[in-house]
Design an enzyme around this catalytic site. Structure first.
Site, PDB file in Angstrom:
ATOM      1  N   ARG A  27      12.276   6.258  -1.773  1.00  0.00           N
ATOM      2  CA  ARG A  27      11.439   4.989  -1.750  1.00  0.00           C
ATOM      3  C   ARG A  27      12.276   3.793  -2.863  1.00  0.00           C
ATOM      4  O   ARG A  27      12.440   2.648  -2.149  1.00  0.00           O
ATOM      5  CB  ARG A  27      10.034   5.164  -2.601  1.00  0.00           C
ATOM      6  CG  ARG A  27       8.833   6.036  -1.875  1.00  0.00           C
ATOM      7  CD  ARG A  27       7.788   5.637  -2.328  1.00  0.00           C
ATOM      8  NE  ARG A  27       7.325   6.373  -3.746  1.00  0.00           N
ATOM      9  CZ  ARG A  27       7.273   7.620  -3.759  1.00  0.00           C
ATOM     10  NH1 ARG A  27       6.903   8.535  -3.044  1.00  0.00           N
ATOM     11  NH2 ARG A  27       7.182   8.020  -5.249  1.00  0.00           N
ATOM     12  N   LYS A 118       0.147 -10.560  -7.359  1.00  0.00           N
ATOM     13  CA  LYS A 118      -0.948 -10.938  -6.108  1.00  0.00           C
ATOM     14  C   LYS A 118      -1.986  -9.872  -6.104  1.00  0.00           C
ATOM     15  O   LYS A 118      -1.628  -8.838  -6.390  1.00  0.00           O
ATOM     16  CB  LYS A 118       0.279 -10.700  -4.909  1.00  0.00           C
ATOM     17  CG  LYS A 118      -0.435 -11.266  -3.577  1.00  0.00           C
ATOM     18  CD  LYS A 118      -1.116  -9.973  -3.258  1.00  0.00           C
ATOM     19  CE  LYS A 118      -0.132  -9.090  -2.551  1.00  0.00           C
ATOM     20  NZ  LYS A 118      -0.780  -7.824  -1.784  1.00  0.00           N
ATOM     21  N   GLU A 161      -5.295 -13.609  -3.105  1.00  0.00           N
ATOM     22  CA  GLU A 161      -5.532 -13.390  -1.578  1.00  0.00           C
ATOM     23  C   GLU A 161      -6.867 -12.892  -1.119  1.00  0.00           C
ATOM     24  O   GLU A 161      -6.903 -11.533  -1.103  1.00  0.00           O
ATOM     25  CB  GLU A 161      -4.165 -12.104  -1.355  1.00  0.00           C
ATOM     26  CG  GLU A 161      -4.166 -11.826   0.282  1.00  0.00           C
ATOM     27  CD  GLU A 161      -3.354 -10.825   0.382  1.00  0.00           C
ATOM     28  OE1 GLU A 161      -3.038 -10.485   1.553  1.00  0.00           O
ATOM     29  OE2 GLU A 161      -2.685 -10.261  -0.509  1.00  0.00           O
ATOM     30  N   LYS A 203      -3.008 -17.228  -0.660  1.00  0.00           N
ATOM     31  CA  LYS A 203      -2.335 -16.266   0.091  1.00  0.00           C
ATOM     32  C   LYS A 203      -3.562 -15.764   1.257  1.00  0.00           C
ATOM     33  O   LYS A 203      -4.025 -14.701   1.189  1.00  0.00           O
ATOM     34  CB  LYS A 203      -1.560 -15.057  -0.423  1.00  0.00           C
ATOM     35  CG  LYS A 203      -0.824 -14.459   0.757  1.00  0.00           C
ATOM     36  CD  LYS A 203      -0.249 -13.067   0.121  1.00  0.00           C
ATOM     37  CE  LYS A 203       0.432 -12.179   1.433  1.00  0.00           C
ATOM     38  NZ  LYS A 203       0.501 -10.849   0.839  1.00  0.00           N
TER      39      LYS A 203
END
Length: 245
Positions: A27, A118, A161, A203
């Site tokens: 990763r 976010k 969002e 968003k």
């Protein structure tokens, strides 16, 4: 803004599909490949990171990824929400968890180099089940407002969002109605919480009919629907929005 904030489980599914073992090192290498791609700073203004990535280093420079990004003019951000939770008695509506420890984690994320956050609040339209329920809309949008306030208090710019899924058979007209209800509740909650609206970004999902909707719509009709939703709910105090891809 690139969203490379998949958790270990989600990115593991993608790795498996191409025969890559899902390890922390793989990763890390994958993120490094993205962040050090030649010229990426010409196309990216910011990158949303998973908490794991925030504390990983480049083996090219030995620098933490937030520093690597910042030096290239790409603002590092963070995904601070935790696991999704099904609200009892709502026919499957959900909320995101993570508010209780958010202030402490936001301070740690800021100290590690993040400058924005976010939080995603997913909702599904199911007209037969009556989803999303008023309870789910209110709970999710108030959570987004509280998240935004906490982020601002710790120096992070919050991206909110509300993410309404494409799944389902709802029409474009029904999607417009739900999106206006959701966004109106969100902005009212943000103002009620005392969020500094000029210091936030939306968003949103693109307003669309459900993927199983039998009726077809033109690109122009979908574009008009999106403008209509924003005209009916988006506050002029907010400097802009970035549609999710």
């Amino acid at each position: 803004i690139t969203a490379c904030d998949e958790g270990p489980g989600t990115i593991g599914d993608r790795f498996e599909a191409v025969g890559v073992e899902n390890t922390e090192e793989n990763r890390r290498k994958y993120r490094q490949m993205l962040f050090e791609a030649p010229g990426c700073e010409n196309y990216l203004s910011a990158a949303i990171l998973d908490p794991e990535t925030l504390y990983q280093k480049s083996d090219t420079s030995g620098k933490l990824f937030p520093e690597v990004l910042t030096e290239r003019g790409i603002v590092p951000g963070i995904k601070p929400h935790l696991k999704i939770y099904t609200l009892p008695g709502t026919n499957g509506d959900t909320v995101m968890q993570g508010l209780d420890s958010l202030a402490v984690r936001c301070k740690e994320y800021y100290d590690a180099g993040a400058r924005f956050a976010k939080w995603r609040s997913p909702l599904v339209i199911d007209m037969e089940k009556g989803c999303p329920t008023d309870l789910a809309i209110k709970a999710n949008m108030h959570d987004l407002a509280r998240y935004a306030l906490i982020c601002q208090s710790e120096g992070l710019m919050p991206i909110v969002e509300p993410d309404i899924s494409l799944s389902g058979s709802h029409t474009l007209e029904q999607a417009v109605d739900v999106n206006i209800r959701v966004q109106s509740e969100l902005f009212k909650a943000m103002i009620d919480h005392g969020v500094y609206m000029q210091g936030t970004t939306l968003k949103p999902n693109v307003v669309n009919p459900g993927k199983q909707c039998p009726k077809e719509y033109t690109v122009e009709e979908i574009a008009e629907a999106n403008i209509f939703v924003l005209e009916n709910s988006f506050p002029v105090a907010m400097p802009g929005l970035n549609f999710l891809s």
